[in-house]
Scaffold this motif. Structure first.
Motif, short mmCIF file in Angstrom:
data_model
loop_
_atom_site.label_atom_id
_atom_site.label_comp_id
_atom_site.label_asym_id
_atom_site.label_seq_id
_atom_site.Cartn_x
_atom_site.Cartn_y
_atom_site.Cartn_z
N ARG A 45 1.00 -1.13 -0.40
CA ARG A 45 0.02 0.26 0.08
C ARG A 45 0.63 1.00 0.00
N PRO A 46 0.52 2.93 0.10
CA PRO A 46 1.23 3.82 -0.52
C PRO A 46 2.50 3.78 0.48
N GLU A 47 1.26 3.97 2.06
CA GLU A 47 1.68 3.97 2.81
C GLU A 47 3.14 2.92 3.65
N GLY A 48 3.26 2.04 2.64
CA GLY A 48 4.77 0.83 3.08
C GLY A 48 4.28 -0.31 3.33
N ARG A 49 2.62 -0.34 4.03
CA ARG A 49 2.34 -1.48 4.49
C ARG A 49 2.01 -2.42 3.55
N THR A 50 2.37 -4.11 3.56
CA THR A 50 1.83 -5.06 3.28
C THR A 50 0.72 -5.18 3.01
N GLY A 51 0.02 -4.99 1.73
CA GLY A 51 -1.58 -5.56 1.66
C GLY A 51 -2.74 -5.76 1.66
N SER A 52 -3.37 -6.62 1.88
CA SER A 52 -4.28 -7.95 2.58
C SER A 52 -4.93 -8.39 0.93
N ASN A 53 -5.93 -9.23 1.46
CA ASN A 53 -7.18 -10.10 0.57
C ASN A 53 -7.95 -9.18 -0.02
N SER A 54 -8.06 -8.30 1.10
CA SER A 54 -8.92 -7.02 0.61
C SER A 54 -8.92 -6.05 -0.28
N ASN A 55 -8.12 -5.77 -0.59
CA ASN A 55 -6.84 -4.59 -1.44
C ASN A 55 -6.68 -5.56 -2.88
N PRO A 56 -7.61 -5.03 -4.13
CA PRO A 56 -7.98 -5.69 -5.13
C PRO A 56 -6.54 -5.61 -6.34
N SER A 57 -5.61 -4.76 -5.54
CA SER A 57 -4.68 -4.86 -6.18
C SER A 57 -3.12 -5.61 -6.07
N VAL A 58 -3.82 -6.79 -4.98
CA VAL A 58 -2.55 -6.79 -4.43
C VAL A 58 -3.10 -8.92 -4.46
N ILE A 59 -2.78 -10.22 -4.40
CA ILE A 59 -2.92 -11.29 -4.81
C ILE A 59 -1.94 -12.20 -4.05
N ARG A 60 -3.17 -12.78 -2.62
CA ARG A 60 -1.99 -13.42 -1.84
C ARG A 60 -1.97 -14.95 -2.31
N PRO A 61 -0.74 -15.73 -2.11
CA PRO A 61 -1.09 -17.34 -2.28
C PRO A 61 -1.58 -17.63 -1.36
N VAL A 62 -2.34 -19.26 -1.70
CA VAL A 62 -2.96 -19.62 -0.58
C VAL A 62 -1.54 -19.80 1.12
N GLU A 63 -2.12 -19.80 1.98
CA GLU A 63 -1.00 -20.13 3.05
C GLU A 63 -0.83 -21.29 3.46
N GLY A 64 0.83 -21.58 3.54
CA GLY A 64 0.59 -22.70 4.26
C GLY A 64 1.14 -24.35 2.29
N GLY A 65 1.10 -22.97 1.81
CA GLY A 65 0.84 -24.42 -0.04
C GLY A 65 2.31 -24.66 -0.51
N ALA A 66 3.51 -23.55 0.12
CA ALA A 66 5.09 -23.92 0.07
C ALA A 66 5.66 -24.08 1.11
N ALA A 67 5.39 -25.07 1.60
CA ALA A 67 6.51 -25.45 2.64
C ALA A 67 7.97 -25.23 2.25
N GLY A 68 8.37 -25.60 1.36
CA GLY A 68 10.10 -24.97 1.58
C GLY A 68 9.58 -24.13 -0.42
N PRO A 69 11.25 -23.82 -0.53
CA PRO A 69 11.05 -23.19 -1.27
C PRO A 69 11.48 -23.87 -2.72
N LYS A 70 11.82 -24.94 -2.61
CA LYS A 70 11.55 -25.31 -4.12
C LYS A 70 9.09 -25.78 -4.51
N ASP A 71 8.77 -25.48 -3.29
CA ASP A 71 7.84 -26.18 -3.29
C ASP A 71 6.82 -24.95 -4.58
N PRO A 72 5.78 -25.07 -5.12
CA PRO A 72 5.46 -24.63 -5.82
C PRO A 72 4.60 -23.15 -5.03
N VAL A 73 4.22 -22.38 -5.30
CA VAL A 73 3.43 -21.47 -4.68
C VAL A 73 1.82 -21.42 -5.78
N LEU A 74 0.86 -21.58 -4.50
CA LEU A 74 -0.96 -21.59 -5.04
C LEU A 74 -1.30 -20.99 -4.81
#
Length: 206
Positions: A45-74
């Motif tokens: 967001r403009p004030e520097g805080r990370t956006g949330s799912n309510s912010n239509p300009s941000v897309i959040r992946p599924v939490e816990g979907g990628a357990a490691g760096p090589k796991d796909p982001v879902l």
């Protein structure tokens, strides 16, 4: 590309909102590049805080979907649909398709294609434009894509027009766009030639 195992449920006209897609397919679903999707995931967001799912300009992946760096982001399909509804404008792929002859021969667009080539020369048979959100079969094709029954490939429109297609009507409708561009360019050249001839008659060079 190995078929992801996250898509579940019976084959139907639409995927459920609870279905998940890996980043590559999520980007394809939104008609953007994987790099653009990654940027949206990191948007702030403009004030520097990370956006949330309510912010239509941000897309959040599924939490816990990628357990490691090589796991796909879902990404959950419901989240992707919400973003698409909030951003209904033409995509970069639409712009490339409608940018004239230069875009027709240079810009790469994603196409659905049959998994295996049908002929000895190894040509893959195209099924349709993967960016075409107006296609009533698009959701079904994403199911087939996720299950590994079809694939997608990036081609210029010119390359796609001279490829083999699974459906004659779809091929003809797509090819007509290129033929119309060629006719327009031909008419412009012929018009310029006629104007040059008229100029030469009116103002002959010494």
């Amino acid at each position: 590309m190995a078929p992801p195992e996250e898509i579940k449920g019976p084959e139907a006209n639409a995927l459920p909102d609870s279905a998940t897609l890996p980043a590559e397919l999520a980007a394809l679903y939104l008609c953007i590049s994987p790099a653009q999707l990654a940027d949206l995931r990191k948007s702030k967001r403009p004030e520097g805080r990370t956006g949330s799912n309510s912010n239509p300009s941000v897309i959040r992946p599924v939490e816990g979907g990628a357990a490691g760096p090589k796991d796909p982001v879902l990404y959950q399909l419901g989240t992707l649909r919400e973003y698409a509804k909030a951003h209904p404008g033409p995509s970069a792929f639409d712009t490339a398709l409608n940018s004239g002859l230069l875009g027709w021969v240079s810009a790469k667009l994603p196409f659905f294609a049959e998994r295996e080539p049908r002929i000895k020369r190894g040509k893959r048979v195209l099924i349709g434009g993967a960016w075409d959100r107006a296609d009533p079969l698009r959701e079904q094709r994403f199911i087939a894509l996720a299950k590994g029954r079809i694939r997608f490939t990036s081609l210029t429109c010119a390359e796609a027009a001279v490829s083999l297609w699974a459906n004659v009507a779809s091929h003809a409708a797509f090819a007509e766009k290129g033929l119309a561009l060629l006719r327009s360019e031909t008419q412009a050249i012929e018009s310029s030639l006629a104007a040059t001839a008229q100029l030469a008659q009116t103002h002959p060079q010494d």
